[in-house]
Motif scaffolding. Structure first.
Motif, PDB file in Angstrom:
ATOM      1  N   THR A 125     -11.018 -12.540  -2.695  1.00 39.16           N
ATOM      2  CA  THR A 125     -10.816 -11.406  -3.596  1.00 39.16           C
ATOM      3  C   THR A 125     -12.011 -11.205  -4.526  1.00 39.16           C
ATOM      4  N   GLU A 169      -1.303  -2.826  -5.819  1.00 37.05           N
ATOM      5  CA  GLU A 169      -2.104  -2.335  -4.703  1.00 37.05           C
ATOM      6  C   GLU A 169      -2.714  -0.965  -4.979  1.00 37.05           C
ATOM      7  N   ASN A 194      -6.824  -5.891   1.090  1.00 40.26           N
ATOM      8  CA  ASN A 194      -5.399  -5.669   0.878  1.00 40.26           C
ATOM      9  C   ASN A 194      -4.671  -5.361   2.181  1.00 40.26           C
ATOM     10  N   LEU A 247      -5.431 -10.524  -6.115  1.00 41.38           N
ATOM     11  CA  LEU A 247      -5.178  -9.091  -6.278  1.00 41.38           C
ATOM     12  C   LEU A 247      -5.051  -8.736  -7.753  1.00 41.38           C
ATOM     13  N   SER A 287       0.808  -1.216   0.000  1.00 37.45           N
ATOM     14  CA  SER A 287       0.000   0.000   0.000  1.00 37.45           C
ATOM     15  C   SER A 287       0.844   1.270   0.000  1.00 37.45           C
TER      16      SER A 287
END
Length: 383
Positions: free
Chosen positions: A307, A122, A322, A216, A100
């Motif tokens: 996800t 991210e 996340n 992701l 992040s």
């Protein structure tokens, strides 16, 4: 000559990027570098590439290198990362900061009108709607660096999305492809870090072992290619030769293949729309022998289900997923929780979140902080 800023220059993607750049000194100049805390490697990169400015996120790590009087401006903290990402005269920013922490510098670069070679998935997982809207408003090209998204990008080749039936991302299955669900309860950190095909950083290696990395990437594909979640699939492909496929409405399939080496997609992102020669060794399918595929076992890989659930709920839920995963993976890397508890932490954090719209970066950052704290509370109870 294209001027490049490389965010995350001492990581796996960053080092491969600089290797590609080294092969084309007549085409690229490194204007800026940014790292977390690996100042030893950064010093070597400064001497080799002579950037105008560098940024070190960890301010304490920067103290020593500042005393060496290197011929470069040295910035620190998140403010320093953002200054590097928005440096005047830079044409493209390679966004390769893990996690992040890469969101704000990447977003700032887009606002400054810089084209992005995107490895920091991210940024889209946390704030895909905001990031893609800002890129559109500023005429910024986001070219994927992840091997799977680069493959899709190449297969689509500017075709109309109405012609696409489905995007299929391939996954190797990681180091535990042949292990049973019961076996996973006792896997070690060393085993989880031992990816069979790719040389990656520690966090991404664990995400690959849980298949969270592929999840992701599903969210990233949703935003990059503007396709409904129902048109994104995942298939296990242990050889990692086919990096992704696109199924078209006429029943045909286009796949992108190469030996598994990140210099391929990195080179394509930097050279697009052209290609460089002699980037990868030729693919010899006779030597490979066979290409096999299987559906992922969602009981064995619950991260993948989480996800898809987060993407369907939308809003801030992918951001929560996340942040919780980052906290859980950190805990596993520190050997504070077992491997199988990673997805439990993520699931319980998601269950405690009331979805918000996530219409501003400030809200996304706030929710990410909440999710991290919530996940750490769950981890403490497990420990």
């Amino acid at each position: 000559m294209k001027r490049l800023a490389v965010l995350g220059s001492t990581g796996s993607i960053g080092q491969n990027t600089l290797e590609v750049i080294s092969g084309h000194p007549d085409r690229f100049r490194v204007s800026a570098l940014a790292v977390n805390n690996n100042v030893l490697e950064l010093e070597s990169q400064i001497k080799k590439f002579n950037p105008d400015v560098v940024a070190i996120f960890d301010e304490s790590a920067a103290e020593g290198i500042k005393k060496k009087n290197l011929p470069v401006e040295i910035l620190t903290g998140e403010k320093g990362l953002i200054e590097v990402a928005t440096l005047e005269g830079t044409d493209m920013v390679v966004s390769a900061i893990v996690g992040s922490a890469g969101l704000m510098p990447t977003f700032a670069a887009i606002k400054a009108g810089k084209d992005i070679a995107l490895a920091t998935k991210e940024a889209l997982v946390m704030a895909g709607k905001i990031v893609m809207s800002e890129a559109s408003n500023n005429g910024v090209r986001i070219i994927p660096v992840d091997s799977e998204h680069s493959a899709v990008f190449q297969c689509l080749d500017n075709r109309e999305m109405e012609e696409v039936e489905k995007i299929v991302l391939t996954a190797s299955g990681g180091p535990f492809l042949k292990k049973s669900i019961t076996d996973l309860e006792n896997v070690t950190l060393a085993e989880a870090l031992n990816h069979p095909n790719w040389d990656m950083g520690r966090k991404i290696s664990i995400d690959s072992a849980t298949l969270m990395n592929k999840g992701l990437e599903v969210i990233e594909a949703f935003w990059l290619f503007n396709v409904p979640v129902e048109k994104i699939g995942v298939i296990l492909h242990p050889q990692s030769i086919i990096h992704s496929m696109v199924n078209f409405i006429d029943g045909t399939v286009i796949a992108q293949m190469s030996v598994p080496d990140m210099k391929g997609p990195i080179s394509y992102a930097l050279s697009y729309p052209k290609r460089f020669g002699n980037v990868l060794p030729p693919l010899n399918l006779a030597e490979v022998g066979e290409l096999t595929f299987e559906e992922p076992d969602l009981g064995k890989y619950p991260s993948l289900s989480l996800t898809f659930e987060a993407l369907k709920k939308g809003g801030t839920m992918p951001c929560v997923l996340n942040a919780a995963n980052e906290a859980a993976v950190d805990a596993f890397l520190n050997e504070s929780i077992p491997f199988t508890e990673i997805t439990r932490v993520v699931s319980e954090t998601m269950a405690g979140h009331e979805v918000l719209k996530g219409d501003s970066i400030e809200e996304v950052i706030s929710v990410s902080g909440w999710a991290r704290q919530k996940a750490e509370e769950i981890i403490e109870k497990i420990g």
